[in-house]
Design a protein around this motif. Structure first.
Motif, PDB file in Angstrom:
ATOM      1  N   ALA A 105      -8.218   2.234  11.175  1.00 26.25           N
ATOM      2  CA  ALA A 105      -7.079   3.042  11.596  1.00 26.25           C
ATOM      3  C   ALA A 105      -7.370   3.796  12.882  1.00 26.25           C
ATOM      4  CB  ALA A 105      -6.705   4.028  10.494  1.00 26.25           C
ATOM      5  N   ALA A 160      -2.895   1.659   9.484  1.00 26.72           N
ATOM      6  CA  ALA A 160      -3.306   2.967   8.957  1.00 26.72           C
ATOM      7  C   ALA A 160      -4.216   2.774   7.750  1.00 26.72           C
ATOM      8  CB  ALA A 160      -2.087   3.823   8.650  1.00 26.72           C
ATOM      9  N   CYS A 161      -3.927   3.441   6.649  1.00 20.93           N
ATOM     10  CA  CYS A 161      -4.830   3.407   5.496  1.00 20.93           C
ATOM     11  C   CYS A 161      -4.715   2.126   4.682  1.00 20.93           C
ATOM     12  CB  CYS A 161      -4.593   4.630   4.618  1.00 20.93           C
ATOM     13  SG  CYS A 161      -4.938   6.175   5.507  1.00 20.93           S
ATOM     14  N   SER A 163      -5.224  -0.719   6.401  1.00 16.86           N
ATOM     15  CA  SER A 163      -5.807  -1.660   7.370  1.00 16.86           C
ATOM     16  C   SER A 163      -6.803  -2.632   6.751  1.00 16.86           C
ATOM     17  CB  SER A 163      -6.488  -0.884   8.499  1.00 16.86           C
ATOM     18  OG  SER A 163      -5.566  -0.113   9.229  1.00 16.86           O
ATOM     19  N   THR A 268       5.251   9.486   7.649  1.00 19.18           N
ATOM     20  CA  THR A 268       4.045   9.836   6.898  1.00 19.18           C
ATOM     21  C   THR A 268       4.230   9.877   5.386  1.00 19.18           C
ATOM     22  OG1 THR A 268       4.522  12.206   7.156  1.00 19.18           O
ATOM     23  CG2 THR A 268       3.094  11.175   8.818  1.00 19.18           C
ATOM     24  N   GLY A 393      -0.187   3.057   3.857  1.00 16.66           N
ATOM     25  CA  GLY A 393      -0.573   3.786   5.060  1.00 16.66           C
ATOM     26  C   GLY A 393       0.597   4.442   5.749  1.00 16.66           C
TER      27      GLY A 393
END
Length: 405
Positions: A105, A160-161, A163, A268, A393
């Protein structure tokens, strides 16, 4: 897609330890590993989950430390273990048939922060000529390719998370398409820096309560208040099952399905109904030809944040599997961001191999809205045929990987 992919190698370096065996032992112990972090002095949160007793110079060599960011160093360590575990010899393989796909990320965020400080103190001439080779996110897959002579497809995934999980899914597709015979796939992250951590804290994403650090990451618990940041890397060696059997390789598990979706909801926050992660799980099941009712275990994304845990729990509950047991290993390791999906995929593979589900650390009272059988207190012996590993993510990315014993 009918290609069955075998996991023939695993490599792990996480807050739970260096190496597959130490990781499995500590994750099954179910004790939170967050601790005060002197390197975060002045940040809004001053504790984290770091890799313990990691001597980078000893692990990858002094020259490598000088020219690479920590996120690359961690990946090198995990990759070395995974390739050795698979019983492959990079000196003799056909590099053109070997791919590398790695998720991250943040990339070399610690290098960027250090060089920004030098710029402010010394001006442009103080900035290292290695700034870009050390910090660009694609340098991790490039460095692994150089290390192992892998001249096939070379990619970095940045969801992001999610990935690391995305990387494994993309690797599966490369094998199914015939583009590669072997793919080294996983995720890595080393973003425990004062600025990066303070950014998460300002968002309200990190734990901000009064419990001791080692109790702060508590997925699905009534007192969860945010995640604890961590670092680490997980790497898997993937091959087509028939190729693995042809060379008599040990098969840890089979990668049967891959589902990826987008919430298209918020930058988010997850979709409050968990619709995106539910769709990803169902897609993985359809891809594998496995009914959702036959899933015996989910290694949840389970970040210990109020919104994520509630949304994901509802999605898992709607799968309708009568004997489904859930865990979140982030209670032990914290949230390793872009590496999490790969690390947790490796833990899911180990659950299938050992027929054991690790406990969710710090879960003392399950949120009444979490209508799931969440394993806590001690590891649980089970009979597992199929398991899912979930990742999500910022940006609304969702990935679910379905593994079979």
């Amino acid at each position: 897609m009918t290609t069955t992919v075998a996991v023939t190698g695993l490599g792990l370096i996480t807050p739970a330890g260096i190496g597959r065996e130490q990781n499995w032992e500590r994750v099954c112990d179910g004790t939170g590993l967050a601790a005060a972090d002197p390197e975060l002095e002045g940040a809004l949160v001053e504790f984290s989950c770091r890799v313990p007793e990691f001597d980078a110079a000893d692990a990858v060599g002094a020259r490598e430390v000088w020219r690479t960011d920590r996120f690359v160093q961690l990946a090198l360590v995990a990759a070395q273990e995974a390739i050795a575990d698979a019983g492959l010899d990079p000196g003799s393989w056909d590099g053109g048939r070997v791919g590398v796909v790695v998720g991250s990320a943040a990339g070399g965020i610690s290098t960027l922060e250090a060089q920004q400080k030098r710029f402010l103190e010394q001006g442009g001439k103080g900035v290292s000529a290695l700034l870009h080779p050390m910090s660009l996110v694609n340098m991790v897959s490039g460095r692994l390719a150089i290390e192992y002579g892998a001249t096939g497809p070379n990619l970095v995934t940045a969801t992001a998370c999610a990935s690391g999980a995305t990387a494994i899914g993309v690797a599966r597709d490369l094998l199914a398409s015939g583009a590669c015979d072997v793919v080294l796939a996983g995720g890595t992250e080393a973003a425990v820096t004062p600025t990066f951590v303070s950014g998460f804290a300002r968002m309200g994403a990190l734990y901000s309560g009064t419990l001791p650090p080692d109790q702060a990451s508590r997925p699905f618990d009534t007192r969860r208040d945010g995640f604890v940041i961590g670092e680490g890397a997980g790497m898997l060696v993937l091959e087509r099952l028939e190729d693995a059997r042809r060379r008599n390789a040990r098969v840890w598990a089979r990668l049967l399905g891959y589902g990826a979706t987008s919430d298209a909801h918020h930058a988010t926050s997850p979709h409050p109904g968990g619709l995106g992660i539910e769709d990803a799980m169902r897609r993985a099941c359809r891809d594998a030809g496995v009914s959702p009712e036959h899933i015996g275990h989910v290694n949840a994304h389970g970040t210990s944040t109020p919104l994520n845990d509630a949304a994901e729990a509802g999605a898992i509950d709607r799968l309708g599997s009568p004997d489904l047991a859930v865990t979140s290993t982030k209670g032990v390791t914290g949230h390793t961001l872009g590496a999490a999906g790969a690390i947790e995929a490796a833990y899911t593979v180990l659950s299938l191999a050992h027929q054991v589900i690790p406990p969710t650390a710090n879960l003392t009272r399950t949120d009444p809205e979490v209508r799931l059988d969440v394993v806590c207190g001690a590891p649980r012996k089970v009979e597992l045929a199929h398991a899912l590993s979930n990742s999500a993510g910022f940006g609304g990315h969702n990935v679910s990987l379905l593994f079979g014993a």
